[in-house]
Each structure stands twice: as structure tokens, then as C-alpha cells.
Design an enzyme around this catalytic site. Structure first.
Site, PDB file in Angstrom:
ATOM      1  CB  ILE A  73       2.749  11.131   1.637  1.00 57.35           C
ATOM      2  CG1 ILE A  73       4.135  11.796   1.808  1.00 57.35           C
ATOM      3  CG2 ILE A  73       2.630  10.461   0.267  1.00 57.35           C
ATOM      4  CD1 ILE A  73       4.487  12.897   0.858  1.00 57.35           C
ATOM      5  CE1 TYR A 110       5.397   7.039  11.559  1.00 56.84           C
ATOM      6  CE2 TYR A 110       5.885   9.375  11.702  1.00 56.84           C
ATOM      7  CZ  TYR A 110       5.689   8.247  10.939  1.00 56.84           C
ATOM      8  OH  TYR A 110       5.791   8.312   9.570  1.00 56.84           O
ATOM      9  NE  ARG A 151      -2.289  -1.328   3.706  1.00 57.17           N
ATOM     10  CZ  ARG A 151      -2.159  -0.464   4.721  1.00 57.17           C
ATOM     11  NH1 ARG A 151      -2.572   0.781   4.608  1.00 57.17           N
ATOM     12  NH2 ARG A 151      -1.619  -0.855   5.868  1.00 57.17           N
TER      13      ARG A 151
HETATM   14  P1  NAP Z   1       0.407   2.964   4.679  1.00 55.07           P
HETATM   15  O1  NAP Z   1      -0.321   3.378   3.458  1.00 55.07           O
HETATM   16  O2  NAP Z   1      -0.318   2.870   5.976  1.00 55.07           O
HETATM   17  O3  NAP Z   1       1.129   1.558   4.370  1.00 55.07           O
HETATM   18  C1  NAP Z   1       1.903   0.957   5.359  1.00 55.07           C
HETATM   19  C2  NAP Z   1       2.608  -0.243   4.775  1.00 55.07           C
HETATM   20  O4  NAP Z   1       3.443  -0.802   5.803  1.00 55.07           O
HETATM   21  C3  NAP Z   1       1.645  -1.318   4.317  1.00 55.07           C
HETATM   22  O5  NAP Z   1       2.113  -1.873   3.105  1.00 55.07           O
HETATM   23  C4  NAP Z   1       1.721  -2.350   5.451  1.00 55.07           C
HETATM   24  O6  NAP Z   1       1.559  -3.692   5.003  1.00 55.07           O
HETATM   25  C5  NAP Z   1       3.165  -2.183   5.887  1.00 55.07           C
HETATM   26  N1  NAP Z   1       3.384  -2.671   7.249  1.00 55.07           N
HETATM   27  C6  NAP Z   1       2.872  -2.193   8.418  1.00 55.07           C
HETATM   28  N2  NAP Z   1       3.287  -2.954   9.444  1.00 55.07           N
HETATM   29  C7  NAP Z   1       4.094  -3.930   8.916  1.00 55.07           C
HETATM   30  C8  NAP Z   1       4.827  -5.002   9.459  1.00 55.07           C
HETATM   31  N3  NAP Z   1       4.836  -5.247  10.773  1.00 55.07           N
HETATM   32  N4  NAP Z   1       5.513  -5.804   8.604  1.00 55.07           N
HETATM   33  C9  NAP Z   1       5.516  -5.573   7.276  1.00 55.07           C
HETATM   34  N5  NAP Z   1       4.836  -4.567   6.704  1.00 55.07           N
HETATM   35  C10 NAP Z   1       4.129  -3.761   7.517  1.00 55.07           C
HETATM   36  O7  NAP Z   1       1.637   3.935   4.987  1.00 55.07           O
HETATM   37  P2  NAP Z   1       2.452   4.936   4.056  1.00 55.07           P
HETATM   38  O8  NAP Z   1       1.899   6.284   4.273  1.00 55.07           O
HETATM   39  O9  NAP Z   1       2.611   4.402   2.684  1.00 55.07           O
HETATM   40  O10 NAP Z   1       3.833   4.886   4.840  1.00 55.07           O
HETATM   41  C11 NAP Z   1       4.984   4.251   4.314  1.00 55.07           C
HETATM   42  C12 NAP Z   1       6.190   4.755   5.081  1.00 55.07           C
HETATM   43  O11 NAP Z   1       6.277   6.177   4.936  1.00 55.07           O
HETATM   44  C13 NAP Z   1       6.088   4.500   6.596  1.00 55.07           C
HETATM   45  O12 NAP Z   1       7.347   4.166   7.106  1.00 55.07           O
HETATM   46  C14 NAP Z   1       5.634   5.835   7.144  1.00 55.07           C
HETATM   47  O13 NAP Z   1       6.012   6.020   8.469  1.00 55.07           O
HETATM   48  C15 NAP Z   1       6.347   6.786   6.199  1.00 55.07           C
HETATM   49  N6  NAP Z   1       5.746   8.124   6.163  1.00 55.07           N
HETATM   50  C16 NAP Z   1       4.468   8.326   5.713  1.00 55.07           C
HETATM   51  C17 NAP Z   1       3.956   9.622   5.705  1.00 55.07           C
HETATM   52  C18 NAP Z   1       2.554   9.936   5.222  1.00 55.07           C
HETATM   53  O14 NAP Z   1       2.106  11.083   5.396  1.00 55.07           O
HETATM   54  N7  NAP Z   1       1.842   9.008   4.596  1.00 55.07           N
HETATM   55  C19 NAP Z   1       4.739  10.684   6.147  1.00 55.07           C
HETATM   56  C20 NAP Z   1       6.032  10.441   6.584  1.00 55.07           C
HETATM   57  C21 NAP Z   1       6.530   9.153   6.581  1.00 55.07           C
HETATM   58  P3  NAP Z   1       0.148  -4.536   5.082  1.00 55.07           P
HETATM   59  O15 NAP Z   1      -0.944  -3.599   4.658  1.00 55.07           O
HETATM   60  O16 NAP Z   1       0.401  -5.647   4.120  1.00 55.07           O
HETATM   61  O17 NAP Z   1       0.000  -5.009   6.491  1.00 55.07           O
END
Ligand code: NAP
Length: 241
Positions: free
Chosen positions: A181, A149, A11
């Protein structure tokens, strides 16, 4: 073809990164934890573009599962050029509200998971390799609403800097710090919260997963051959430091 393994690629940012790299000549290992169908969808998109990819289930907070995933990926496709430590969770709790379990779960997923991926992969890396860790602007700013976090992401940046020193000259290690994001991670925002955030961002909008993926692709590639130990912000100017 270079092999790259991306955690949390079912995702959001991980998915966008997998699709981008999978359609730009990389062979992609798509890690997922709970979203198997979403991971299959990512694989099928890559295959439809003539690329190669496979899905791997692993909880990144378990060292044995990460070890197994890395071994399976390498057995399937050979040595690994690239790692993207992207899997992450965000539990919105300040220090007064956060349970010890939620603290541990966040650190285990976001920080331990990053270390586990890097460590377990070492025997399988190509001579020249590249790692990119996904951090967050909250690693720098701190956060009024999340205690674990921001600590986990600051930890991931410290880890990135040490690995850049310890694994040079053959392995480059860098990070990307996204701002806000548009993924499931911010799906709890109300329309009002979203508007308020957009107004506070100098570029006046929330970023897309593809914009983060493009930066990851750059750092991962030979185009960034003289960059290691660096963190690139992708935050629309929300936090300039
Ligand atoms: P997201 O849409 O919630 O997706 C999270 C992903 O992490 C999913 O593919 C989920 O897999 C996987 N995941 C969660 N726990 C896991 C585990 N224990 N083992 C393996 N996979 C796991 O999040 P996102 O926004 O794309 O975030 C991706 C990265 O960017 C994260 O590190 C987040 O902290 C960082 N980030 C995001 C933002 C933002 O605003 N979105 C901002 C700064 C940083 P499943 O669904 O298969 O469980």
C-alpha cells in the site's frame, strides 16, 4: 454518533481510515506517537467536513499510555463502539541481521500494542462493539526480508481469532491484511523495486490507503453484522490463499 479509536492515525492507512470514518458519521479518536502536526491535520480535515475528532498521544507499546488514551477518549466522548488497531512498524531485517532490540520493538508495537488496545478498552466498550486489526499479507506468506514483522502480524491474527471467540456475542473482532500500500512504509522502494512489485501484483498496481480504509469501514460497521473472526485481504491478488 458512534465513537471509534484508531491507533497510528497520523499517517498512511490510519489517516485514511480516520478521515473516511470521520466523514461518515463516526466520532474519531486519532492516536499518534511522534507526528502531532500530522494528527492535527487529520483532525482539522474531519472538523472541516462537520465531523468530530480529537487527537491522543500514546506509544501503543506502553500499556499505561494505551490505558490513559482509552480513558481520555471515553471521558471526552463516552463509550467506545469501534477500535482500529493500526499502528505498526516494519524493520527490514532477516534473522541474521535483526538485533534483539529491534525484534522486541516490532513485537511490542505491532502485537503487544494490539492486545493492549483491546484489553484496555474492554471496560469502555458499548454493549455491541467492533474491533478491526490491521495485519499484513506477510502474516501468511512469511518474508525473506523481515523476521519480526511477519511474526508480529501472524500473532495479531491469532489474537483476533481468539478474541472473536472470547468476546462474542457482543463484540465482533476482525482483521484486514493489506498487500503493498502506498504509504511512508514503502517509501524506501526505488523506482525499479516499485515497478517490479507492480508487475508481480495481478491487479498491476500498488494499493491506496483509502482502499484499505473502505474495507476497515465495512468490517467495523453493522453491514458486517454476521462477520467475526475473519480476515479480509486487500492485496490486488498478490497473495491468494
Ligand atoms: P505508516 O505510514 O508508516 O504509518 C505508521 C503509523 O503508525 C503512524 O501513524 C505512526 O505514528 C504509527 N505508529 C508507529 N509506531 C507507533 C507507536 N509505538 N505508537 C503509536 N503509533 C505508532 O504505515 P502504514 O503503511 O500506514 O501502516 C499502517 C498499518 O498497516 C501497519 O500496521 C502496517 O504494518 C500495516 N501494513 C502496511 C502495509 C503497506 O504496504 N503500507 C502493508 C501491510 C500492512 P507517528 O507517525 O505519530 O509516530
Amino acid at each position: 454518533m458512534k465513537n471509534v479509536l484508531i491507533t497510528g492515525a497520523s499517517r498512511g492507512i490510519g489517516r485514511a481510515t480516520a478521515i473516511l470514518l470521520g466523514t461518515r458519521g463516526y466520532r474519531v479518536g486519532i492516536n499518534y506517537f511522534t507526528s502531532k502536526e500530522r494528527a492535527m491535520e487529520v483532525k482539522n480535515i474531519i472538523l472541516a467536513h462537520g465531523g468530530e475528532a480529537e487527537i491522543y498521544r500514546a506509544d501503543v507499546s506502553s500499556y499505561s499510555q494505551v490505558e490513559g488514551m482509552v480513558r481520555d477518549f471515553s471521558e471526552d466522548f463516552g463509550k467506545i463502539y469501534g477500535l482500529v488497531a493500526n499502528a505498526g512498524i516494519y524493520i527490514r531485517r532477516n534473522i541474521r541481521e535483526m538485533s534483539l532490540e529491534d525484534w522486541r520493538k516490532t513485537i511490542a508495537t505491532n502485537l503487544d500494542g494490539t492486545f493492549y488496545l483491546a484489553r484496555a478498552s474492554l471496560p469502555y466498550l458499548t454493549e455491541k462493539a467492533s474491533m478491526v486489526f490491521i495485519a499484513s499479507q506477510l502474516a501468511f506468506r512469511g518474508s525473506p526480508s523481515s523476521v519480526a514483522y511477519s511474526a508480529s502480524k501472524a500473532g495479531a491474527l491469532g489474537l483476533m481469532r481468539s478474541l472473536a471467540l472470547q468476546l462474542a456475542p457482543n463484540v465482533r473482532v476482525n482483521a484486514v491484511s493489506p498487500g503493498t500500500i502506498d504509504t511512508d512504509m514503502i517509501s524506501s522502494y526505488s523506482a525499479e523495486q516499485r515497478k517490479k512489485r507492480e508487475d508481480a501484483i495481478p491487479l498491476r498496481r500498488i494499493g491506496t490507503p483509502k482502499e484499505v480504509a473502505e474495507t476497515v469501514a465495512f468490517l467495523l460497521s453493522e453491514k458486517a453484522s454476521y462477520i467475526t473472526g475473519a480476515c479480509l485481504d486487500v492485496n490486488g491478488g498478490f497473495y491468494i490463499h
